[in-house]
Write a protein that holds these residues in place. Sequence first.
Motif, PDB file in Angstrom:
ATOM      1  N   SER A   1      -0.543   1.976  -1.491  1.00 18.56           N
ATOM      2  CA  SER A   1       0.400   3.201  -2.130  1.00 18.56           C
ATOM      3  C   SER A   1      -0.754   4.129  -2.842  1.00 18.56           C
ATOM      4  N   ASN A   2      -0.390   5.357  -2.460  1.00 11.90           N
ATOM      5  CA  ASN A   2      -1.278   6.439  -3.229  1.00 11.90           C
ATOM      6  C   ASN A   2      -1.361   6.233  -4.895  1.00 11.90           C
ATOM      7  N   GLU A   3      -0.178   5.974  -5.151  1.00  8.34           N
ATOM      8  CA  GLU A   3       0.009   6.084  -6.573  1.00  8.34           C
ATOM      9  C   GLU A   3      -0.449   4.696  -7.208  1.00  8.34           C
ATOM     10  N   LEU A   4       0.011   3.705  -6.674  1.00  8.04           N
ATOM     11  CA  LEU A   4      -0.292   2.364  -7.149  1.00  8.04           C
ATOM     12  C   LEU A   4      -1.298   1.308  -6.667  1.00  8.04           C
ATOM     13  N   GLY A   5      -1.807   1.866  -5.607  1.00  7.67           N
ATOM     14  CA  GLY A   5      -2.812   0.842  -4.817  1.00  7.67           C
ATOM     15  C   GLY A   5      -2.276   0.111  -4.082  1.00  7.67           C
ATOM     16  N   LEU A   6      -2.959  -1.069  -3.975  1.00  4.35           N
ATOM     17  CA  LEU A   6      -2.340  -2.099  -2.978  1.00  4.35           C
ATOM     18  C   LEU A   6      -1.148  -2.823  -3.544  1.00  4.35           C
ATOM     19  N   VAL A   7       0.141  -2.817  -2.603  1.00  7.33           N
ATOM     20  CA  VAL A   7       1.199  -3.380  -3.124  1.00  7.33           C
ATOM     21  C   VAL A   7       1.635  -4.413  -2.279  1.00  7.33           C
ATOM     22  N   GLY A   8       1.891  -5.590  -2.614  1.00  9.33           N
ATOM     23  CA  GLY A   8       2.232  -7.037  -1.671  1.00  9.33           C
ATOM     24  C   GLY A   8       3.503  -6.639  -1.110  1.00  9.33           C
TER      25      GLY A   8
ATOM     26  N   VAL B   1       5.927   8.952  11.929  1.00 11.07           N
ATOM     27  CA  VAL B   1       5.705   8.144  13.065  1.00 11.07           C
ATOM     28  C   VAL B   1       4.578   6.901  12.789  1.00 11.07           C
ATOM     29  N   ASP B   2       3.578   7.256  12.396  1.00 12.67           N
ATOM     30  CA  ASP B   2       2.540   6.508  12.093  1.00 12.67           C
ATOM     31  C   ASP B   2       1.800   6.682  10.893  1.00 12.67           C
ATOM     32  N   ASP B   3       1.926   5.912  10.020  1.00 16.18           N
ATOM     33  CA  ASP B   3       1.474   6.266   8.713  1.00 16.18           C
ATOM     34  C   ASP B   3       0.542   5.008   8.255  1.00 16.18           C
ATOM     35  N   ASP B   4      -0.828   5.406   8.020  1.00  8.13           N
ATOM     36  CA  ASP B   4      -1.482   4.156   7.640  1.00  8.13           C
ATOM     37  C   ASP B   4      -1.554   3.399   6.406  1.00  8.13           C
ATOM     38  N   ARG B   5      -0.595   3.901   5.498  1.00  2.20           N
ATOM     39  CA  ARG B   5      -0.349   3.401   4.278  1.00  2.20           C
ATOM     40  C   ARG B   5       0.549   1.940   4.417  1.00  2.20           C
ATOM     41  N   LEU B   6       1.078   1.888   5.468  1.00  7.31           N
ATOM     42  CA  LEU B   6       1.732   0.676   5.870  1.00  7.31           C
ATOM     43  C   LEU B   6       0.720   0.019   7.069  1.00  7.31           C
ATOM     44  N   TYR B   7       0.204  -1.238   6.770  1.00  6.41           N
ATOM     45  CA  TYR B   7      -0.406  -1.798   7.824  1.00  6.41           C
ATOM     46  C   TYR B   7      -0.364  -3.372   7.788  1.00  6.41           C
ATOM     47  N   LEU B   8      -1.025  -4.099   8.752  1.00  8.63           N
ATOM     48  CA  LEU B   8      -0.795  -5.540   8.821  1.00  8.63           C
ATOM     49  C   LEU B   8      -2.071  -6.232   8.586  1.00  8.63           C
ATOM     50  N   ASN B   9      -1.957  -7.360   8.044  1.00  6.36           N
ATOM     51  CA  ASN B   9      -3.081  -8.262   7.653  1.00  6.36           C
ATOM     52  C   ASN B   9      -2.615  -9.467   8.683  1.00  6.36           C
ATOM     53  N   TYR B  10      -3.617 -10.317   9.018  1.00  9.95           N
ATOM     54  CA  TYR B  10      -3.257 -11.347   9.853  1.00  9.95           C
ATOM     55  C   TYR B  10      -3.841 -12.591   9.238  1.00  9.95           C
ATOM     56  N   GLN B  11      -3.029 -13.611   9.131  1.00 15.46           N
ATOM     57  CA  GLN B  11      -3.532 -14.899   8.681  1.00 15.46           C
ATOM     58  C   GLN B  11      -3.438 -15.969   9.924  1.00 15.46           C
TER      59      GLN B  11
ATOM     60  N   LEU C   1       9.725   3.168  -3.574  1.00 14.88           N
ATOM     61  CA  LEU C   1      10.775   3.504  -2.692  1.00 14.88           C
ATOM     62  C   LEU C   1      10.365   4.976  -2.441  1.00 14.88           C
ATOM     63  N   ARG C   2       9.751   5.905  -2.857  1.00 12.20           N
ATOM     64  CA  ARG C   2       9.277   7.471  -2.384  1.00 12.20           C
ATOM     65  C   ARG C   2       8.640   7.070  -1.430  1.00 12.20           C
ATOM     66  N   GLU C   3       7.666   6.286  -1.594  1.00 13.50           N
ATOM     67  CA  GLU C   3       6.444   6.234  -0.523  1.00 13.50           C
ATOM     68  C   GLU C   3       6.873   5.524   0.819  1.00 13.50           C
ATOM     69  N   LEU C   4       7.689   4.587   0.598  1.00  9.86           N
ATOM     70  CA  LEU C   4       8.482   3.805   1.749  1.00  9.86           C
ATOM     71  C   LEU C   4       9.469   4.757   2.512  1.00  9.86           C
ATOM     72  N   SER C   5      10.031   5.738   1.891  1.00 11.44           N
ATOM     73  CA  SER C   5      10.945   6.741   2.492  1.00 11.44           C
ATOM     74  C   SER C   5       9.960   7.742   3.300  1.00 11.44           C
ATOM     75  N   SER C   6       8.676   7.929   2.845  1.00 14.81           N
ATOM     76  CA  SER C   6       8.080   9.034   3.388  1.00 14.81           C
ATOM     77  C   SER C   6       7.577   8.251   4.664  1.00 14.81           C
ATOM     78  N   ILE C   7       7.047   6.970   4.614  1.00 10.90           N
ATOM     79  CA  ILE C   7       6.579   6.311   5.496  1.00 10.90           C
ATOM     80  C   ILE C   7       7.625   6.197   6.891  1.00 10.90           C
ATOM     81  N   VAL C   8       8.878   5.818   6.469  1.00 17.14           N
ATOM     82  CA  VAL C   8       9.773   5.627   7.484  1.00 17.14           C
ATOM     83  C   VAL C   8       9.897   6.867   8.290  1.00 17.14           C
ATOM     84  N   GLU C   9       9.910   8.013   7.451  1.00 22.69           N
ATOM     85  CA  GLU C   9       9.915   9.431   8.168  1.00 22.69           C
ATOM     86  C   GLU C   9       8.842   9.775   9.112  1.00 22.69           C
TER      87      GLU C   9
END
Length: 767
Positions: free
Chosen positions: A558-565, A527-537, A517-525
Amino acid sequence: MEAPTLLIVDLALGEEAKDLITLLVGNAFYAHIKVMVLCDTEEECESCLQRIVRPLSQRTVEPLMGIYREFQQRHPGGRTERDDISYQALFTQVPLGIAVSKLIKRGNSQSHVIHQINPMFEKILGRTKQEIMHLGIGGYTNAQDWEREQLLLKRLENRTITHYSLDKRCLRGDGKEIWVQTLVFPLRFHKEDEFHYFGIIRDITEEKKLALKASEEVNQVLQEKLRGMGYRSHLDDELTVFHLTNGSYDLTGYTADELTAGQGFDYNKLLEPSSHRKVIDRLQEQIRIGKHARLEYEIITKSGEHKWVFELGRLTEDDPPILEGIILDFSHYKELEQSRIYENERIPLTGLLNRSALKRQMEEDKQNPEIQESALISINFTPLYESVSRLNHSYVEDLLVQIGSILAQFKSETAWVYGPIDYSFAIYLSSYPSRSGLEALGTQIIGLVGNLLSSEHVGWGVGIIEIDWSEEPEIDELLHQVIQASDLASKTHSGRPAIRFYERVISELIHRESSILRELSSIVEAVDDDRLYLNYQPVVSVQTNEIVGFEALARLMSNELGLVGPSEFISIAEKYRLIIPLGYQILTKALRFQKRLEERGCADYWVSINLSAFQLLEPGFANVVQSLMAEEGTNPEAIVFEHTESGAYSSLTAVNSVLKTLQGFGSRIALDDFGVGYSSLARESELNVDYVKIDKLFSDQIIKLGADRSVLGDVIKMIHKVDRITIVEGVEEERQLDYLKQNGCILYQGFLYSKPVSEEAALRLCT
Ligand code: C2E
Ligand code: MG
Ligand code: MG
């Protein structure tokens, strides 16, 4: 005869008195005359230096005393004639009875002799000076009161007190008993060993009568309306009661004498044993702080009945002080209060207890040293509430009533049933046999409630938390935790209700959730945060095995938890209402990817974007999508929006109209995860969708059950019947693809062709 040096003027005389005061005070010629004013209130004669306010009080007599002392100091060697005259004037004119007495000691015996009396004293007592002198104080004072007064005189003589005041009864010459208030001060003349004293009396019979009448009325109220008794106790450790009024019998079943005989069976023995010490300590503390006692407590009467009483007491001015007051029967009010609590603590729908009752019970157990381990069970029906619009409000209510009555059978001396509280029922057990016992209880609940809900496709589950009170847990925290556990139990993969114990695992899960939740909140704040990205299938044609489009799938590094699905972080974003801003970030990234495909010459590949229900129901969502597409220069026809029916939709029509708007832009709609959860073909046919993505569950069947027994073929046929294009998800093996070919499926997605890949890798797949 010399002119008087002290004049006492009674304001009651009216204007003349006032004129006289003005004349005397304002004129230097009369400066040697002391003026004392008698008035009814202080305000009446604010400007007067010396005044006596009626009724007489110790404070107002002080100035008078001052004058005496002055006389004595000025003329240590005896009084002059002039003093005598002033003294005489005071004696005769003051509207108070004054007597000067002396203690005469002869050997061991001693007697009080009155040697001066003013006319008012005679008048009040209705006796002549001679009579009074002959009788002595003890002769005209009520015997009991004289006993008390002698003690006080003794202290005055010993100089342990400086003066005293006493209300006493006196016998008048005409045989009538009157009440007088007496104020007594010592007078010390030249002979140090002589003890003279000076007493002022005032007739207070009328006042006493009034007061007595009032107290009789109070007594009557006490007797008729409020059952109770008066008491007096010593200020010893036990606050031993040494006097009780007659109300004792009605209140306690014992007579006042029985409880105050000093035989060890006193009133305090009636206090409810477990709270006895607490009550006494509390009373002691109250009188130490504020000289008042006010407490409700329980007593056990002679017949064994428990009664609630209310004690109201205060310290008296006696020396040593005692505690006196009243003890009232409070049971009736207590019953009322308890019935109010009863009403306040019930849920009208089911008649079961509510949250405040639960918290109160838990709070009591937390404080109770005898209770060490308790358990709280939560039976969570959140999805049932979510489906209210689907089901019908009164039908859901009816179900809850039935669930309530099923759960009510688990009530016992040490177990209480609560709910519904925020979509769940609860069972709280003050004590429980063992963990396996709790588990058995959970299984029993699932069996009974499961029968009732077997035809409702709602997820529900049982969460259990074991409480160790010695760890002093916070009640709110426990409630929160058990809900977490039941929440988890209601979201099993099988869709069947389960039992979950709240344990460290869950607390870690929660830690994980707050970190995400903490990371998502900072990502939302940002403009462009590469912790959130897209894969394509890739989405592939069953017949030609060619790519027709890509599904954008969100990832969180995630900085703390690694890759989160996404199944984890999207639901957290939904729960904390971050999905709207996060969704726009995802959308923008996906639109830019589509632009890159176009630049690569793959303009006919579509990009599908997953939308959460919250996004679809966000007011103005379609408009924002439209302007974003315009901003990014996206061809709307190259976009597919995927959405999952969650059942949380408050209104199907609202969702449907948003889908229609998106279709109106030229984009297409895919219904995701068909076959699990809420999707049903009947409803799907009413939805504005172009594609139906059949859940991996069905492709798994081909492997698990074998092609013959798989129903996937039928599902594909049904969907084609309502003119939707089928996409099968989770195709991992060749034999699944073969099955799809044989059963006329149009598109598929799966690891067989490609896992979701990075943007760059996806672009490389495009030819
Ligand atoms: P979905 O939309 O049904 O996506 C398909 C999921 O199945 C993806 O999981 C994908 O990686 C996985 N998958 C595809 N082929 C196979 C296969 O052959 N075998 C197996 N075992 N899995 C396969 P993923 O990426 O973890 O996404 C999970 C879900 O999260 C998605 O299910 C979708 O509902 C949601 N989601 C993903 N991205 C977003 C997003 O941007 N927004 C929203 N609202 N939801 C998203
Ligand atoms: Mg999807
Ligand atoms: Mg899916």
